[in-house]
Design an enzyme around this catalytic site. Structure first.
Site, PDB file in Angstrom:
ATOM      1  N   ASP A  63      69.836  29.467   9.238  1.00 45.65           N
ATOM      2  CA  ASP A  63      68.451  28.984   9.373  1.00 45.65           C
ATOM      3  C   ASP A  63      67.817  29.706  10.556  1.00 45.65           C
ATOM      4  O   ASP A  63      68.513  30.287  11.396  1.00 45.65           O
ATOM      5  CB  ASP A  63      68.410  27.459   9.568  1.00 45.65           C
ATOM      6  CG  ASP A  63      67.089  26.859   9.079  1.00 45.65           C
ATOM      7  OD1 ASP A  63      66.172  27.628   8.726  1.00 45.65           O
ATOM      8  OD2 ASP A  63      66.975  25.623   9.051  1.00 45.65           O
ATOM      9  N   ASP A  64      66.484  29.670  10.609  1.00 48.70           N
ATOM     10  CA  ASP A  64      65.799  30.352  11.717  1.00 48.70           C
ATOM     11  C   ASP A  64      66.026  29.615  13.029  1.00 48.70           C
ATOM     12  O   ASP A  64      66.247  30.236  14.068  1.00 48.70           O
ATOM     13  CB  ASP A  64      64.300  30.551  11.420  1.00 48.70           C
ATOM     14  CG  ASP A  64      63.583  29.279  10.974  1.00 48.70           C
ATOM     15  OD1 ASP A  64      64.238  28.220  10.821  1.00 48.70           O
ATOM     16  OD2 ASP A  64      62.356  29.339  10.779  1.00 48.70           O
ATOM     17  N   ASP A 116      65.943  22.340  15.678  1.00 45.92           N
ATOM     18  CA  ASP A 116      65.054  21.688  16.655  1.00 45.92           C
ATOM     19  C   ASP A 116      65.602  20.286  16.951  1.00 45.92           C
ATOM     20  O   ASP A 116      66.455  20.113  17.830  1.00 45.92           O
ATOM     21  CB  ASP A 116      63.630  21.662  16.072  1.00 45.92           C
ATOM     22  CG  ASP A 116      62.582  21.161  17.049  1.00 45.92           C
ATOM     23  OD1 ASP A 116      62.898  20.286  17.859  1.00 45.92           O
ATOM     24  OD2 ASP A 116      61.430  21.630  17.004  1.00 45.92           O
TER      25      ASP A 116
HETATM   26  O1  LIG Z   1      65.895  20.649  13.516  1.00 49.29           O
HETATM   27  P1  LIG Z   1      64.688  20.169  12.790  1.00 49.29           P
HETATM   28  O2  LIG Z   1      63.825  19.272  13.642  1.00 49.29           O
HETATM   29  O3  LIG Z   1      65.008  19.558  11.458  1.00 49.29           O
HETATM   30  O4  LIG Z   1      63.751  21.438  12.505  1.00 49.29           O
HETATM   31  C1  LIG Z   1      64.234  22.689  12.089  1.00 49.29           C
HETATM   32  C2  LIG Z   1      63.761  23.030  10.710  1.00 49.29           C
HETATM   33  O5  LIG Z   1      62.326  22.989  10.651  1.00 49.29           O
HETATM   34  C3  LIG Z   1      61.837  24.196  10.105  1.00 49.29           C
HETATM   35  O6  LIG Z   1      61.755  24.146   8.705  1.00 49.29           O
HETATM   36  P2  LIG Z   1      60.494  23.490   7.946  1.00 49.29           P
HETATM   37  O7  LIG Z   1      60.832  22.118   7.494  1.00 49.29           O
HETATM   38  O8  LIG Z   1      59.260  23.627   8.796  1.00 49.29           O
HETATM   39  O9  LIG Z   1      60.312  24.365   6.648  1.00 49.29           O
HETATM   40  P3  LIG Z   1      60.174  25.954   6.495  1.00 49.29           P
HETATM   41  O10 LIG Z   1      61.504  26.531   6.864  1.00 49.29           O
HETATM   42  O11 LIG Z   1      59.828  26.122   5.076  1.00 49.29           O
HETATM   43  O12 LIG Z   1      59.086  26.421   7.426  1.00 49.29           O
HETATM   44  C4  LIG Z   1      62.880  25.220  10.500  1.00 49.29           C
HETATM   45  O13 LIG Z   1      62.834  26.356   9.637  1.00 49.29           O
HETATM   46  C5  LIG Z   1      64.171  24.460  10.376  1.00 49.29           C
HETATM   47  O14 LIG Z   1      64.652  24.530   9.041  1.00 49.29           O
HETATM   48  O1  HPA Z   2      59.647  25.239  17.175  1.00 46.89           O
HETATM   49  C1  HPA Z   2      59.483  25.404  15.940  1.00 46.89           C
HETATM   50  N1  HPA Z   2      58.857  26.510  15.432  1.00 46.89           N
HETATM   51  C2  HPA Z   2      58.670  26.717  14.114  1.00 46.89           C
HETATM   52  N2  HPA Z   2      59.079  25.851  13.177  1.00 46.89           N
HETATM   53  C3  HPA Z   2      59.711  24.733  13.609  1.00 46.89           C
HETATM   54  N3  HPA Z   2      60.219  23.704  12.892  1.00 46.89           N
HETATM   55  C4  HPA Z   2      60.735  22.829  13.766  1.00 46.89           C
HETATM   56  N4  HPA Z   2      60.574  23.245  15.043  1.00 46.89           N
HETATM   57  C5  HPA Z   2      59.929  24.465  14.959  1.00 46.89           C
HETATM   58 MG   LIG Z   3      63.186  25.485   7.663  1.00 48.95          MG
END
Ligand SMILES: O=P(O)(O)OC[C@H]1O[C@H](OP(=O)(O)OP(=O)(O)O)[C@H](O)[C@@H]1O
Ligand code: HPA
Ligand SMILES: [Mg+2]
Length: 159
Positions: free
Chosen positions: A92-93, A96
């Site tokens: 994952d990127d 958080d």
């Molecule tokens: O640790 P957390 O608080 O759960 O947050 C982290 C997750 O939030 C974001 O995904 P998002 O749900 O925004 O979807 P996306 O990857 O499609 O942007 C990010 O890419 C992680 O997968």
């Molecule tokens: O810090 C952040 N950046 C982008 N996407 C996210 N989703 C949860 N936390 C983050």
């Molecule tokens: Mg995500």
């Protein structure tokens, strides 16, 4: 949970992200993975770059959504996988609060879980990450930004 908890921004350029991915790959190159499971959508970009560095062609996805821009909602899991992650690299990127990571860990308990960036609350849930970022910091990814004109300082001051 709302965007009010974020007081700073940490902006990452495409170049920086690419350098970071390559650095993380140096720590992964000795391992032999069956394939990559990318957590959509944010995990898709590092997953593609990691796949290139590690010469991995088999890529699957876990499709999950938690945030609407900076606002965290309930988890929406749209697609899982039919194995426990044994021998797979899970990407994952970022992590958080760890809510997404916790749910995906339950689905793939044996996967080696990596993220590019990790905040303190979520950090214990991943096996490896590259850079730690403060909890109150919003990570601004290059795919969410664009290049914009900036007015010269002298003109800004005239107003
Ligand atoms: O640790 P957390 O608080 O759960 O947050 C982290 C997750 O939030 C974001 O995904 P998002 O749900 O925004 O979807 P996306 O990857 O499609 O942007 C990010 O890419 C992680 O997968
Ligand atoms: O810090 C952040 N950046 C982008 N996407 C996210 N989703 C949860 N936390 C983050
Ligand atoms: Mg995500």
């Amino acid at each position: 949970m709302s965007s009010e908890r974020y007081h700073q921004h940490f902006t990452i350029s495409w170049d920086q992200l690419h350098r970071d991915v390559r650095q993380l790959c140096h720590q992964l190159i000795e391992r032999d993975f069956k394939g990559i499971v990318a957590i959509t959508r944010g995990g898709l970009i590092p997953a593609a770059l990691i796949a290139r560095e590690l010469n991995i062609r088999l890529i699957d996805t876990v499709c999950i959504k938690s945030y609407d821009h900076m606002d965290q909602g309930g988890l929406d899991i749209m697609k899982g996988v039919d194995h426990d992650g044994d021998g797979w690299l899970l990407v994952d990127d970022l992590v958080d609060t760890g809510k997404t990571a916790r749910a995906v860990r339950e689905m793939l308990p044996k996967a080696h879980f990596v993220t590019m960036y990790a905040k303190p609350e979520g950090r214990p849930l991943v096996d490896q990450y590259l850079t730690e970022v403060a909890q109150q910091c919003w990570i601004q990814f290059p795919w969410d930004m664009g290049i914009a004109y900036v007015e010269p300082l002298a003109d800004q001051l005239k107003k």
